[in-house]
Write a protein that holds these residues in place. Sequence first.
Motif, PDB file in Angstrom:
ATOM      1  N   LEU A 455      58.383 -31.733  44.711  1.00 42.57           N
ATOM      2  CA  LEU A 455      57.880 -30.022  46.076  1.00 42.57           C
ATOM      3  C   LEU A 455      60.025 -29.619  46.298  1.00 42.57           C
ATOM      4  N   GLU A 456      60.451 -31.088  46.585  1.00 41.10           N
ATOM      5  CA  GLU A 456      62.413 -30.467  46.257  1.00 41.10           C
ATOM      6  C   GLU A 456      62.124 -29.547  45.256  1.00 41.10           C
ATOM      7  N   ALA A 457      62.352 -30.033  44.223  1.00 41.41           N
ATOM      8  CA  ALA A 457      62.083 -28.963  43.053  1.00 41.41           C
ATOM      9  C   ALA A 457      61.853 -27.753  42.554  1.00 41.41           C
ATOM     10  N   ALA A 458      60.868 -28.166  43.221  1.00 40.76           N
ATOM     11  CA  ALA A 458      59.697 -26.667  43.168  1.00 40.76           C
ATOM     12  C   ALA A 458      60.754 -25.199  44.242  1.00 40.76           C
ATOM     13  N   ALA A 459      60.867 -26.274  45.368  1.00 42.46           N
ATOM     14  CA  ALA A 459      61.678 -25.162  46.368  1.00 42.46           C
ATOM     15  C   ALA A 459      62.807 -24.797  45.660  1.00 42.46           C
ATOM     16  N   ARG A 460      63.587 -25.485  45.312  1.00 42.55           N
ATOM     17  CA  ARG A 460      64.738 -25.212  44.529  1.00 42.55           C
ATOM     18  C   ARG A 460      64.730 -24.061  43.300  1.00 42.55           C
ATOM     19  N   LEU A 461      63.660 -24.345  42.474  1.00 38.59           N
ATOM     20  CA  LEU A 461      64.078 -23.498  41.447  1.00 38.59           C
ATOM     21  C   LEU A 461      62.842 -22.245  41.698  1.00 38.59           C
ATOM     22  N   ALA A 462      62.718 -21.724  42.634  1.00 38.42           N
ATOM     23  CA  ALA A 462      61.713 -20.729  43.083  1.00 38.42           C
ATOM     24  C   ALA A 462      61.936 -20.636  44.715  1.00 38.42           C
ATOM     25  N   PRO A 463      63.160 -20.400  45.054  1.00 34.05           N
ATOM     26  CA  PRO A 463      63.437 -20.724  46.714  1.00 34.05           C
ATOM     27  C   PRO A 463      62.456 -19.549  47.094  1.00 34.05           C
ATOM     28  N   ASP A 464      61.959 -18.091  46.692  1.00 31.52           N
ATOM     29  CA  ASP A 464      61.457 -16.617  47.253  1.00 31.52           C
ATOM     30  C   ASP A 464      59.981 -17.499  47.455  1.00 31.52           C
ATOM     31  N   LYS A 465      58.747 -18.569  47.125  1.00 27.10           N
ATOM     32  CA  LYS A 465      57.689 -18.163  47.296  1.00 27.10           C
ATOM     33  C   LYS A 465      57.763 -19.277  48.538  1.00 27.10           C
ATOM     34  N   SER A 466      56.849 -18.749  49.160  1.00 33.09           N
ATOM     35  CA  SER A 466      56.439 -19.561  50.461  1.00 33.09           C
ATOM     36  C   SER A 466      55.389 -20.075  50.526  1.00 33.09           C
ATOM     37  N   TYR A 467      54.520 -20.408  49.692  1.00 34.03           N
ATOM     38  CA  TYR A 467      53.164 -21.301  49.376  1.00 34.03           C
ATOM     39  C   TYR A 467      54.436 -22.692  49.333  1.00 34.03           C
ATOM     40  N   ILE A 468      54.937 -22.743  48.630  1.00 37.83           N
ATOM     41  CA  ILE A 468      55.904 -23.790  47.828  1.00 37.83           C
ATOM     42  C   ILE A 468      56.412 -24.760  48.956  1.00 37.83           C
ATOM     43  N   HIS A 469      57.239 -23.196  50.245  1.00 40.10           N
ATOM     44  CA  HIS A 469      57.885 -23.988  51.298  1.00 40.10           C
ATOM     45  C   HIS A 469      56.678 -24.637  52.557  1.00 40.10           C
ATOM     46  N   PHE A 470      55.268 -24.137  52.399  1.00 36.54           N
ATOM     47  CA  PHE A 470      54.248 -24.638  53.384  1.00 36.54           C
ATOM     48  C   PHE A 470      54.232 -26.029  52.822  1.00 36.54           C
ATOM     49  N   GLN A 471      53.774 -26.648  51.968  1.00 39.08           N
ATOM     50  CA  GLN A 471      53.085 -27.274  51.119  1.00 39.08           C
ATOM     51  C   GLN A 471      54.764 -28.631  51.044  1.00 39.08           C
ATOM     52  N   LEU A 472      56.005 -28.341  51.244  1.00 41.20           N
ATOM     53  CA  LEU A 472      56.853 -28.950  51.623  1.00 41.20           C
ATOM     54  C   LEU A 472      56.938 -29.823  53.101  1.00 41.20           C
ATOM     55  N   ALA A 473      57.043 -28.628  53.694  1.00 40.08           N
ATOM     56  CA  ALA A 473      57.108 -28.680  54.762  1.00 40.08           C
ATOM     57  C   ALA A 473      55.722 -29.508  55.708  1.00 40.08           C
ATOM     58  N   ARG A 474      54.584 -29.481  54.513  1.00 40.08           N
ATOM     59  CA  ARG A 474      53.144 -30.884  54.905  1.00 40.08           C
ATOM     60  C   ARG A 474      53.832 -32.158  54.455  1.00 40.08           C
ATOM     61  N   ALA A 475      54.622 -32.421  53.512  1.00 36.65           N
ATOM     62  CA  ALA A 475      55.375 -33.039  52.488  1.00 36.65           C
ATOM     63  C   ALA A 475      56.311 -33.880  53.889  1.00 36.65           C
ATOM     64  N   TYR A 476      57.096 -33.177  54.429  1.00 43.73           N
ATOM     65  CA  TYR A 476      57.875 -33.635  55.090  1.00 43.73           C
ATOM     66  C   TYR A 476      57.573 -34.479  56.747  1.00 43.73           C
TER      67      TYR A 476
END
Length: 505
Positions: A455-476
């Motif tokens: 998920l961190e890699a996905a957020a680096r690759l597509a930082p403007d996608k809200s749903y990625i940050h939502f799942q990364l928040a859940r993981a953290y």
Amino acid sequence: MKDGASRLDDAAAEFKVELDSNPNEFFANYYLGVVYVIQRKWDLAVGLLEKATRIEPRNPDPYFHLGQAYQALERHRQAIEVLRKSIALNPELSHNDYQVTTAHYRLGQSLIKDGQKDEGEKELQTAADLKSKSLSRDKERAVAYLSATDLHEQNGKFPEIVSTEGIVAEGPGADAKTEKELRSGEDYYTQVIASAHNDTGLLRADRQDFRGALAQFRLAAKWNPRLEGVDFNWGLAAYKAESYKEAIPPLERVLSASQSNAQAKQLLGMSYFMVESYDKASILLADVVSLKPDNVGLYYTLALSLIKQGKQNEADQVIRQMVVKGGNSPQLHIVLGQAYYEQGDTAKALDELNAALALDQRTLLAHYYAGLIHLKAGRFDDAVREFEGELALNPSDLQAKYHLGFVLLARQDVERGIRVMREVVGLKPDFADARYELGKALLQQGQLREATENLEAAARLAPDKSYIHFQLARAYQAAGRKAEGDTQLELYKQLKEKERTQTTP
């Protein structure tokens, strides 16, 4: 000079990697030897350059640099031998005026050191005469860069632009003249290293290692952005490696420099298509079709680009041209299937895709597009069958593999879905969607460390996608990293609000 030294260390590391996997590869031995010459590691340079002369005994270049290393080690008789060999293999200025002139100059030095004064002075005079001819040319010209029309048409030589005296083996000390020469030499060797990376990229492309080739062309452009052919090689390797977004900037530069370059225009148009920039794709591909009217595959991609833009009338014209050029071909039915799908008629779309397979059971993309139709309709079992059918015909189709993993996860075949997504990420580590789907699935399985990494890699690759940050928040949050989770959740909210604002009329 520290930055230059660091870059040389990086270059040496790259060539060592190549040498470890291919110890008898000419370029790896030769260019690592040149790096050691630059770094004045003479003994190491000698071993590699001697091996390079054994691998390619008719190539003048390794003899030339080996002569400098022998001179620095005061091994003048050996320097005389290899410099004469370099001159014999490269007697004219047309190959490389700097190298020919300097070879005579160094040969003269070593002959004098060896007690052969008359012969030495003759060589020095030859060098002076050749230098005079060279100086009559434009000293600022771009010199003998690699000529490249594709990944395989390369001459393997490197450019050399430094003044004659600047590369003669130096003694200890660094006065103002020597410092000036070293700076000139640094320009020359920057181009040598750029060409080295370019050549290594060609080798890896020949082995079908396009991701490895891409990394080398990227480095070549970093060392010398003006190296002729490097942008085309970079763009082509990126396209072959399915890194379509990365292919676009270098291909745009190629086309900007030469509007008539049909190869670059076609590759750029196809890259635009793959990143869903259908308007740009259709403009370029329409031009290429006019240049290559017998290439039915171009009509196919152009028609799809127009269909994706809702330009059905223009697409119909292209389809009619396809019929004239290719008759009742499988590609024609795939385009018609896409047209029906865009119009919302999925039944006719599937009929056309089946018609393509009836004409040729090995038609690529028919199963893939059928799989997409079934997936969007929620018919997961049918979608799995179609994606598996596509992969049976083309195991390297990364999009088919990704969508197979996606639908497996959607129908809760989690273990197999995760396994397929891991394969996709292994093949293409910068595939943001695959990273996201894999991370989300792993998070649901409680595998926090691997889930977070993806998920961190996905957020680096597509930082403007809200749903990625939502799942990364859940993981953290699941990992007890509350502050980081809160940051990601806030970012999710900001991006979500931005998305709503952009979609609100």
